[in-house]
Enzyme design. Structure first.
Site, mmCIF file in Angstrom:
data_model
loop_
_atom_site.group_PDB
_atom_site.id
_atom_site.type_symbol
_atom_site.label_atom_id
_atom_site.label_comp_id
_atom_site.label_asym_id
_atom_site.label_seq_id
_atom_site.Cartn_x
_atom_site.Cartn_y
_atom_site.Cartn_z
ATOM 1 N N ASP A 140 48.833 33.587 71.988
ATOM 2 C CA ASP A 140 48.613 34.812 72.764
ATOM 3 C C ASP A 140 49.822 35.734 72.699
ATOM 4 O OD1 ASP A 140 45.977 34.454 74.085
ATOM 5 O OD2 ASP A 140 46.938 32.657 74.877
ATOM 6 N N ASP A 151 37.374 32.581 75.381
ATOM 7 C CA ASP A 151 38.747 32.439 75.855
ATOM 8 C C ASP A 151 38.826 32.856 77.318
ATOM 9 O OD1 ASP A 151 41.454 32.431 76.328
ATOM 10 O OD2 ASP A 151 41.952 33.969 74.865
#
Length: 222
Positions: A36, A177
């Site tokens: 991320d 996600d």
């Protein structure tokens, strides 16, 4: 039986020993790593850049890595992340004025392309670029922080994307996600998801192998 892939998000990992932590979660049964990248601008958090990815590769992490760019603009970091060892580079359509150009640039540098959609982002972008994508990522939380609660309205969005993929006859993995845990993962799997990005549920557990086994068991009969 359908093959599901688990992609732990290192946003929830122990950064004091990141290489070891990532190695442990892969040895426990994970399939790939979700990386991320946040800029404190597109999302209200600041994480890490290409040098951290490169350090994982240098440590010996060979699993596929999906670099999820939650940054705006995107293009200036594509080359750096590709050189650092990214396999996928996933970005959000609202972060670039020319989505086609960004997709082509990612491919030019040898990476596969993912397109990510926030809970409130419409899916019409897919009507124009579906044939160029290697992954579609649906966010089931608003991006920015780990440990958020799953937004159940995204279940319908997952069904819609799966239908688009099936009608297109393209082999595009569907990824989810945000807020995935053992209690809700079976409901999510029923939508046709292929890749589960899971952060805190795995990394905050005391036993990665036991937790990953429980996750796989929960979706084994879907």
């Amino acid at each position: 039986m359908k093959k599901y892939l688990l992609a732990p998000s290192i946003l929830s990992a122990n950064f004091a020993c990141l290489g070891k932590d990532v190695k442990n979660v892969l040895e426990a049964g994970s399939d790939m790593i979700h990386f991320d990248v946040m800029d404190g601008h597109y999302v209200p958090n600041l994480t890490f850049g290409p040098i951290v990815l490169k350090s994982l590769r240098n440590y010996g992490i060979n699993a596929p890595i999906d670099v999820h760019l939650m940054i705006k603009p995107v293009e200036y970091l594509i080359q750096q992340f590709s050189l650092a060892g990214a396999d996928f580079i996933t970005f959000h359509p609202e972060c670039e004025y020319d989505i086609d150009r960004t997709i082509n640039l990612i491919k030019l540098y040898g990476c596969k392309v993912g397109l990510a959609f926030n809970p409130a982002t419409p899916l019409f972008y897919l009507d124009y670029v579906l044939d160029k994508l290697d992954m579609i990522l649906i966010m089931s939380v608003n991006p920015g922080y780990s440990g958020q609660k799953f937004i159940y309205n995204t279940i319908e969005k997952l069904y819609q994307v799966r239908e688009k993929i099936n009608k297109s006859n393209f082999d595009i993995p569907l990824s989810i996600d945000g807020g995935i845990n053992i209690k809700n993962i079976a409901d999510v799997a029923k939508t046709g998801v292929d890749i589960f990005v899971i952060g805190s549920t795995i990394f905050n557990s005391l036993n990665y192998k036991k937790t990953i086994h429980a996750i796989k068991h929960a979706i084994s009969h879907v």
